[in-house]
Each structure stands twice: as structure tokens, then as C-alpha cells.
Design an enzyme around this catalytic site. Structure first.
Site, mmCIF file in Angstrom:
data_model
loop_
_atom_site.group_PDB
_atom_site.id
_atom_site.type_symbol
_atom_site.label_atom_id
_atom_site.label_comp_id
_atom_site.label_asym_id
_atom_site.label_seq_id
_atom_site.Cartn_x
_atom_site.Cartn_y
_atom_site.Cartn_z
ATOM 1 N N SER A 167 0.793 -1.240 0.000
ATOM 2 C CA SER A 167 0.000 0.000 0.000
ATOM 3 C C SER A 167 0.823 1.287 0.000
ATOM 4 O O SER A 167 0.291 2.346 -0.307
ATOM 5 C CB SER A 167 -0.974 0.023 1.178
ATOM 6 O OG SER A 167 -0.276 0.225 2.387
ATOM 7 N N LYS A 225 0.505 4.786 6.650
ATOM 8 C CA LYS A 225 -0.064 5.618 5.578
ATOM 9 C C LYS A 225 0.543 7.016 5.650
ATOM 10 O O LYS A 225 1.236 7.370 6.583
ATOM 11 C CB LYS A 225 -1.592 5.724 5.702
ATOM 12 C CG LYS A 225 -2.323 4.404 5.750
ATOM 13 C CD LYS A 225 -2.207 3.599 4.486
ATOM 14 C CE LYS A 225 -2.880 2.242 4.666
ATOM 15 N NZ LYS A 225 -2.524 1.301 3.659
#
Length: 186
Positions: A40, A81
């Protein structure tokens, strides 16, 4: 065993005990290792990268745009993230461009990926803050909006909603493994 040998053993045990306590305090409150699990955050972080997380970052300061953070996503899962939106802001994506309060913001860490796209390909699908879980018009105080750098393969605020500052564990600052990638996180 003589008294001198006993004292020497006690000194060693005491030194090891103190070192263990210091290591536990550092790991619990200051810095912690974390392993990237999944794609990701490509191309910035790769699956299997070992990182150091600075746990003091947000107890002494506030998240900043583009910080790479580790947060508690569920009881058992931690995610890595990038902070995109901050409290008080409205965030939207249109035509692969980030807009904060209707002003375009460059994302230099995505430039190479965006340059590789062909015509009619989208890297970040269009959305606005109010389309996300929670339906907010602006990001509330104490929350941030996070996205993975690999926008087509990331479970982030588009699915999870905004992330509470209370769930932020810290900021990733350094890759410690593998050797060819050792260095600061961009």
C-alpha cells in the site's frame, strides 16, 4: 564462590537488569520497530522494509501534511499511511490532483508514478471529503485524513474514514532494513 565473585555476578545481573528496563522504556515510549506488510505504500516503502517509528512525534507536536504515520486501525492491525489532510481542511481529488480547501497541492512522492500513467488511466480516483465515511465537510479537530502512496491498492481513509490523533502511534522516520534501503523515509 567467594564474596568477590558473588559481588561481580551481582554487578553483572544488575547491569543487565538496568539495560533491559531502559530498552523496555525506549520501546514502549520513545521508538519502536515496525515492518511494512503489503504494497500500500509503494513506491516509497516496500513490503518487508523495517522502520523505526518515533512515538514522541505526536505527543510533543501535531501531524504535518505528508508525514508517514503508523496508526492502530483495528484492535489487532497497525497500518502505515501518509497524512494528506489536517484538521479544519476540506480535501478532494479531481483528475489525479490533490486539492486542499480548493487549492492544488503538489505530491512530489507520486510524480514518478503519475508520469508513467498512460492516457485514460487514473492513479487516485476522484473523491471529496464528504464522500468518505462520516460525511464531514471539513476534517474535525483531533483527526487526520491518510492515504497510501499506492492509491489503487490501499486501505486508508477512503474506506476507514478519518483517523483519530489518539490512534496515531508515531511517525516513521528511518528505514533500518534491508541494508540497500537504509536511510530516512521520504
Amino acid at each position: 564462590m567467594t564474596g568477590k565473585q558473588r559481588k561481580e555476578w551481582f554487578d553483572w545481573i544488575k547491569a543487565l537488569g538496568i539495560a533491559a528496563v531502559i530498552a523496555i522504556i525506549i520501546r514502549m515510549f520513545l521508538f519502536s520497530p515496525v515492518i511494512v506488510d503489503g504494497p500500500s505504500m509503494l513506491p516509497t516503502l516496500q513490503n518487508g522494509d523495517y522502520l523505526i517509528v518515533n512515538k514522541l512525534s505526536y505527543s510533543m507536536g501535531e501531524p504535518e501534511r505528508f508525514d508517514i504515520v503508523v496508526f492502530q486501525a483495528t484492535e489487532t492491525k497497525k497500518y502505515i499511511k501518509r497524512v494528506i489532510g489536517l484538521p479544519g481542511e476540506h480535501v478532494a481529488y479531481r483528475d489525479d490532483k490533490l486539492y486542499v480547501d480548493e487549492k492544488p497541492i503538489e505530491e512530489p512522492f507520486l510524480k514518478e508514478r503519475l508520469d508513467q500513467l498512460g492516457d485514460n488511466q487514473t492513479y487516485t480516483f476522484d473523491f471529496a471529503l464528504e464522500d468518505l465515511p462520516g460525511g464531514n465537510q471539513t476534517i474535525p479537530e483531533g483527526y487526520v485524513l491518510v492515504l497510501g502512496d499506492n492509491r489503487n491498492n490501499s486501505t486508508d481513509s477512503r474506506r476507514l474514514g478519518l483517523i483519530s490523533k489518539e490512534n496515531l502511534i508515531g511517525e516513521t522516520q528511518f528505514i533500518i532494513w534491508p541494508p540497500k534501503r537504509i536511510g530516512p523515509v521520504d
